[in-house]
Design a protein around this motif. Structure first.
Motif, PDB file in Angstrom:
ATOM      1  N   TYR A 103     -59.338  -1.372  35.258  1.00 48.12           N
ATOM      2  CA  TYR A 103     -59.234  -0.384  36.319  1.00 48.12           C
ATOM      3  C   TYR A 103     -57.875   0.296  36.379  1.00 48.12           C
ATOM      4  N   ALA A 104     -57.911   1.585  36.639  1.00 52.07           N
ATOM      5  CA  ALA A 104     -56.713   2.273  37.089  1.00 52.07           C
ATOM      6  C   ALA A 104     -56.483   1.875  38.540  1.00 52.07           C
ATOM      7  N   MET A 105     -55.236   1.811  38.931  1.00 55.91           N
ATOM      8  CA  MET A 105     -54.907   1.375  40.288  1.00 55.91           C
ATOM      9  C   MET A 105     -54.060   2.437  40.989  1.00 55.91           C
ATOM     10  N   GLY A 106     -54.283   2.554  42.265  1.00 60.30           N
ATOM     11  CA  GLY A 106     -53.523   3.525  43.033  1.00 60.30           C
ATOM     12  C   GLY A 106     -53.025   2.951  44.343  1.00 60.30           C
ATOM     13  N   TRP A 107     -52.013   3.601  44.882  1.00 55.36           N
ATOM     14  CA  TRP A 107     -51.526   3.310  46.223  1.00 55.36           C
ATOM     15  C   TRP A 107     -51.675   4.576  47.067  1.00 55.36           C
ATOM     16  N   PHE A 108     -52.148   4.378  48.274  1.00 58.78           N
ATOM     17  CA  PHE A 108     -52.301   5.449  49.241  1.00 58.78           C
ATOM     18  C   PHE A 108     -51.656   4.995  50.538  1.00 58.78           C
ATOM     19  N   ARG A 109     -51.438   5.941  51.439  1.00 57.99           N
ATOM     20  CA  ARG A 109     -50.898   5.563  52.739  1.00 57.99           C
ATOM     21  C   ARG A 109     -51.463   6.461  53.823  1.00 57.99           C
ATOM     22  N   GLN A 110     -51.444   5.938  55.033  1.00 60.72           N
ATOM     23  CA  GLN A 110     -51.935   6.700  56.179  1.00 60.72           C
ATOM     24  C   GLN A 110     -51.054   6.415  57.380  1.00 60.72           C
ATOM     25  N   ALA A 111     -50.434   7.457  57.885  1.00 60.57           N
ATOM     26  CA  ALA A 111     -49.630   7.352  59.096  1.00 60.57           C
ATOM     27  C   ALA A 111     -50.515   7.684  60.297  1.00 60.57           C
ATOM     28  N   PRO A 112     -50.139   7.225  61.480  1.00 59.57           N
ATOM     29  CA  PRO A 112     -50.965   7.505  62.672  1.00 59.57           C
ATOM     30  C   PRO A 112     -51.200   8.991  62.866  1.00 59.57           C
ATOM     31  N   GLY A 113     -52.455   9.352  63.091  1.00 59.70           N
ATOM     32  CA  GLY A 113     -52.793  10.739  63.368  1.00 59.70           C
ATOM     33  C   GLY A 113     -52.810  11.638  62.154  1.00 59.70           C
ATOM     34  N   THR A 114     -52.699  11.061  60.965  1.00 59.91           N
ATOM     35  CA  THR A 114     -52.706  11.879  59.755  1.00 59.91           C
ATOM     36  C   THR A 114     -53.796  11.392  58.804  1.00 59.91           C
ATOM     37  N   ALA A 115     -54.100  12.209  57.813  1.00 58.65           N
ATOM     38  CA  ALA A 115     -55.073  11.820  56.803  1.00 58.65           C
ATOM     39  C   ALA A 115     -54.424  10.895  55.783  1.00 58.65           C
ATOM     40  N   ARG A 116     -55.240  10.110  55.150  1.00 57.78           N
ATOM     41  CA  ARG A 116     -54.728   9.244  54.085  1.00 57.78           C
ATOM     42  C   ARG A 116     -54.235  10.120  52.939  1.00 57.78           C
ATOM     43  N   GLU A 117     -53.105   9.734  52.357  1.00 58.58           N
ATOM     44  CA  GLU A 117     -52.559  10.536  51.275  1.00 58.58           C
ATOM     45  C   GLU A 117     -52.236   9.680  50.055  1.00 58.58           C
ATOM     46  N   PHE A 118     -52.302  10.303  48.914  1.00 58.69           N
ATOM     47  CA  PHE A 118     -51.998   9.655  47.652  1.00 58.69           C
ATOM     48  C   PHE A 118     -50.505   9.389  47.557  1.00 58.69           C
ATOM     49  N   VAL A 119     -50.155   8.232  47.022  1.00 61.08           N
ATOM     50  CA  VAL A 119     -48.749   7.874  46.822  1.00 61.08           C
ATOM     51  C   VAL A 119     -48.427   7.752  45.330  1.00 61.08           C
ATOM     52  N   ALA A 120     -49.181   6.907  44.630  1.00 58.39           N
ATOM     53  CA  ALA A 120     -48.885   6.661  43.223  1.00 58.39           C
ATOM     54  C   ALA A 120     -50.116   6.063  42.561  1.00 58.39           C
ATOM     55  N   ALA A 121     -50.188   6.194  41.233  1.00 56.57           N
ATOM     56  CA  ALA A 121     -51.293   5.614  40.476  1.00 56.57           C
ATOM     57  C   ALA A 121     -50.807   5.203  39.102  1.00 56.57           C
TER      58      ALA A 121
END
Length: 119
Positions: free
Chosen positions: A32-50
């Protein structure tokens, strides 16, 4: 089916560092390829790194480029996100995820540790 469990979140001051880990079970992690995402309060989840299955290819969001490093250890079924020079805007819940490749959608997700950067 892959199960993902993250660890390493917490509270850190601006400019500090943290390392997140994501351990995989029930599946062939190295496929598998692996990724990191993040989500701050009141915002959409966003891509961080893969990172690709081999670790040979990596991708980063512009907002973290030069500060964050994604890596993996297939022998330990673990992917890491080393975060440095942290800023308050990095505060979010961080999720790791698995996909068949860097070009595919992410099918499996972890539960997300909280990272809080104080100013």
């Amino acid at each position: 089916q892959v199960q993902l469990v993250e660890s390493g979140g917490g509270l850190v001051q601006t400019g500090g560092s943290l390392r997140l880990s994501c351990a995989a079970s029930r599946g062939t992690f190295s496929r598998y390829a692996m990724g990191w995402f993040r989500q701050a309060p009141g915002t959409a989840r966003e891509f961080v790194a893969a990172i690709s299955w081999s670790g040979g290819s990596t991708r980063y969001a512009d907002s973290v480029k030069g500060r964050f490093t994604i890596s993996r250890d297939n022998a330990k079924n673990t992917v890491y996100l080393q975060m440095a020079s942290l800023k308050p805007e990095d505060t979010a819940i961080y999720y790791c995820a698995a996909a068949i490749s860097l070009h595919n959608a992410y099918d499996y997700w972890g539960q997300g540790p909280q990272v809080t950067v104080s100013s």
